[in-house]
Design a protein around this motif. Sequence first.
Motif, short mmCIF file in Angstrom:
data_model
loop_
_atom_site.label_atom_id
_atom_site.label_comp_id
_atom_site.label_asym_id
_atom_site.label_seq_id
_atom_site.Cartn_x
_atom_site.Cartn_y
_atom_site.Cartn_z
N VAL A 163 37.38 43.82 27.24
CA VAL A 163 37.42 42.51 26.83
C VAL A 163 38.38 41.97 27.85
CG1 VAL A 163 38.14 41.18 24.96
CG2 VAL A 163 37.28 43.37 24.84
N THR A 164 37.69 41.21 28.86
CA THR A 164 38.60 40.34 29.81
C THR A 164 38.03 39.11 30.22
OG1 THR A 164 37.16 41.54 31.73
CG2 THR A 164 39.44 42.72 31.19
N SER A 165 38.93 38.42 31.23
CA SER A 165 38.43 36.86 31.27
C SER A 165 37.03 36.92 31.85
CB SER A 165 39.44 36.22 32.15
OG SER A 165 39.55 36.85 33.09
N THR A 166 36.38 35.52 31.65
CA THR A 166 35.37 35.14 32.45
C THR A 166 35.43 35.33 33.90
OG1 THR A 166 34.97 33.39 30.74
CG2 THR A 166 33.75 33.44 32.93
N GLY A 172 36.09 28.90 30.84
CA GLY A 172 36.02 29.77 31.97
C GLY A 172 34.85 29.49 32.95
N ARG A 173 33.80 28.81 32.58
CA ARG A 173 32.93 28.48 33.68
C ARG A 173 33.34 27.78 34.99
NH1 ARG A 173 29.06 31.90 33.06
NH2 ARG A 173 27.58 30.40 34.51
N PRO A 203 42.35 38.24 39.38
CA PRO A 203 43.16 37.18 39.82
C PRO A 203 42.49 35.77 39.11
CG PRO A 203 41.87 37.92 41.61
CD PRO A 203 41.54 38.80 40.36
N ARG A 204 43.16 34.88 39.12
CA ARG A 204 42.63 33.40 38.87
C ARG A 204 43.48 32.29 39.32
NH1 ARG A 204 44.99 34.06 32.52
NH2 ARG A 204 46.98 33.28 33.09
N GLY A 205 42.69 31.41 39.56
CA GLY A 205 43.48 30.27 40.36
C GLY A 205 43.98 29.46 39.23
N ALA A 220 33.75 38.38 26.00
CA ALA A 220 34.90 37.51 26.07
C ALA A 220 35.99 37.68 25.16
CB ALA A 220 34.41 36.06 26.20
N THR A 221 37.06 37.22 25.21
CA THR A 221 37.99 37.36 24.34
C THR A 221 37.82 37.04 22.92
OG1 THR A 221 39.56 36.99 26.27
CG2 THR A 221 40.52 36.96 23.86
#
Length: 785
Positions: free
Chosen positions: A76-79, A399-400, A262-264, A236-237
């Motif tokens: 269960v992690t982010s897009t 998240g898209r 990582p994410r921006g 997804a969460t």
Amino acid sequence: MNFSDWLKDLQHSRGYRDQIAHVHVVPARQARFGTLKDPLPPALAMYLKKSRIERLYTHQVQAIEHARAGRDIVVVTSTASGKTLCYNLPVAEACLANPNDTALYIFPTKALAQDQLKTLSELAGVIGDCPDVGDCPPLPDAVRPSTYDGDTPQHQRRKIRASANVLLTNPDMLHAGVLPNHTRWANFFSGLKTVVIDELHTYRGVFGSNVANVLRRLERICERYGSRPRFILASATIANPKEHAERLVNREVTVIDDDGAPRGRKHFVFWNPPPADRKDKILRRSANVEAQELFQKLIEDGVQTIAFTKARVVAELLYKYAVDDLGRKSPALAKRIKPYRGGYLPEERRAVERELFSGKLLGVTSTNALELGIDIGSLDACIIVGFPGTIASTWQQAGRAGRKSDDAIAILVAYNDPIDQYLMRHPDYFFSQAVEEAIIDSENPYILATHLSCAAFEAPLDARDAGWFGPTAPAVAKALEESGSLREIDGRFYWSVPESPASHANLRTISEDTFTIMDVTGGKNSALGTVDSISAPELVYPEAVYLHEGETYLVRKLDMEGKIATVERAEVDYYTQPVLASSIKVKGERESRPFAGGRAVFGDAHVTWQTTAFKKVRFYSGENLGQAILDLPSQTLETTALWFIPPEDLMFEVKGCDMNPVEGLVGIRNMMLVVLPVLSMSDRRDLSGMVNSSNTGSPTIFVYDRFRGGLGYSHRGYIEFRKLLEMCLHMVSDCPCDDGCPSCVGLANLRPPIHHDPDLSDGYPIPNKAAAALMLKRMLQSQDE
């Protein structure tokens, strides 16, 4: 693009009217990596190198280690966090160790399976090209992936059964095409080591309850062939990943949620359309028009954008509005946007996916069909038109955008209804609130009856099957025998009809009927799309406007027996909305308790409803152009419901204040129908309700599941009844209107409303804000006392 500067420029533009209610900046996050105890085989290390992946994230390492140990896991992690590697690497590693081992990948849609096939084929190609040096011999047949779904040509199916060791499919094909023919898959099932279930969060409600039973049938067949595969699930969460995964697969699972990707930086903007009239602060400008203007500005600025809508008609409207305007100003840009939704033919959807991935398209207007993880490249912006109904879906859609480390933006454009306006006033609720829990009911008697029939066709049922299907399975099997579907011989139940029952059972709905929409423009007779049987009388009734790719069609005929809606191309300047009438009859109580001097009940109910008329609404302005009467057959539904009978003294108190208590109850009912989906992770269309007095002798609020047998949504409302009322009170007390509006109890000046309850004496009760607020306060005070 620097979206901080973009928002500043927007705020200084001529048309800006303080629409930005809140900006929440999700900070960038650095990657965190892990190290495997034992390194991957050289062929897989080479694949990662060619994919420019130097190290694995923490959650990927944890997933691989647990999978190596044979544990059932849910990731269960982010897009865009690399969940695909969490199952592709363990599966490929197992295939390298033993090419006779097999794996089954289950995706909720064909498109996701086709998308994943490309990734697996690339992996298989790298393994096959591995140089013959050291301990890395070329293994061209180690990973042999194939998709197997309804689009697979018949002449290829035998070859796939004989050769594929990684099968990518969807629950529908597993249910109707694979399990009923399991003897043809004997080698595959006997070697089955891994079952992958992606997009776990989508398996809720009817679909999830059906899929849970399909998976029980799968495990039952695997046991027959001597295998017990591990499950790797990805999601997804959601608030209850462990509980939901365990309900789905009927096993204990380990949760992997240490997201190391990582994410921006992302700007999450809450955008509230301004009042339509500067003197009237309640009625707001169309959210669709606001979204179209934002969408169009992003497109004109060269920002690749997706706009999510809650309904097919809105996806089409948004596309039509944007194309019409861009066609006048910039025809080249108008050609670089497309709509995308369910009901399109598969080849139409695949074409949009390819063009979006390649960058040929700058924008797409979509229903939640593109919410899932189809690889459509890296989008920079996401517009969400109307709160999707759950916090989880909102984050999934947002998240898209931002699938790289660059800046991204997500904009939630509010509708003028209670939940949306509540969030605009209280953004902290959204950003601090945990996401919702997913709900399924695998023992819904209608769903269970379907799958026991299918299981009996696959192999006779016996006493052990209660372990797979639950304690109610024997009673349901006995009922099926009495109906003639099953035949009992020596304590075992056999399917008594030659044809497979799976071919008539739809996993996406409890109803088995689907209507085909046929275009007869100019004498042609071609399929334009499909719609389920419950929605057909509410969407493609005679003279309805049906929207497809921005074009308007008039429904000429709805054939209820033939399951066909006939449409013809027509240029009109309006769309249509159905007017519904409904009634409810209580069949029995399951649970009840006193509440605030009244009584809250959960039980069984029989609902009847009918599309009695339709309204014409002008494009862009939303002007009501009139109403026409319809004569369509009524529909019925056996379901479960929550109802509340208020105390008599409360009704008298409201009357003593010169207010109609029924109008207060109608306002509370309206708010319940928008609050309960947030508590139960359901769609607004999954629930309905009314205020009715014919069952209890006094006006009573009813909220029911719009599915045969119920799916647990109204039961969640019964369990959390106090919280439900508290949220309604907070909503109505906080709304700045005087007499009621779409942001709380509904408009007081709509007569008749879109949905009315004929069992009430006046037929068209008006929601009353003051009465609703008074009743909610008194009920909660009384319960405290």
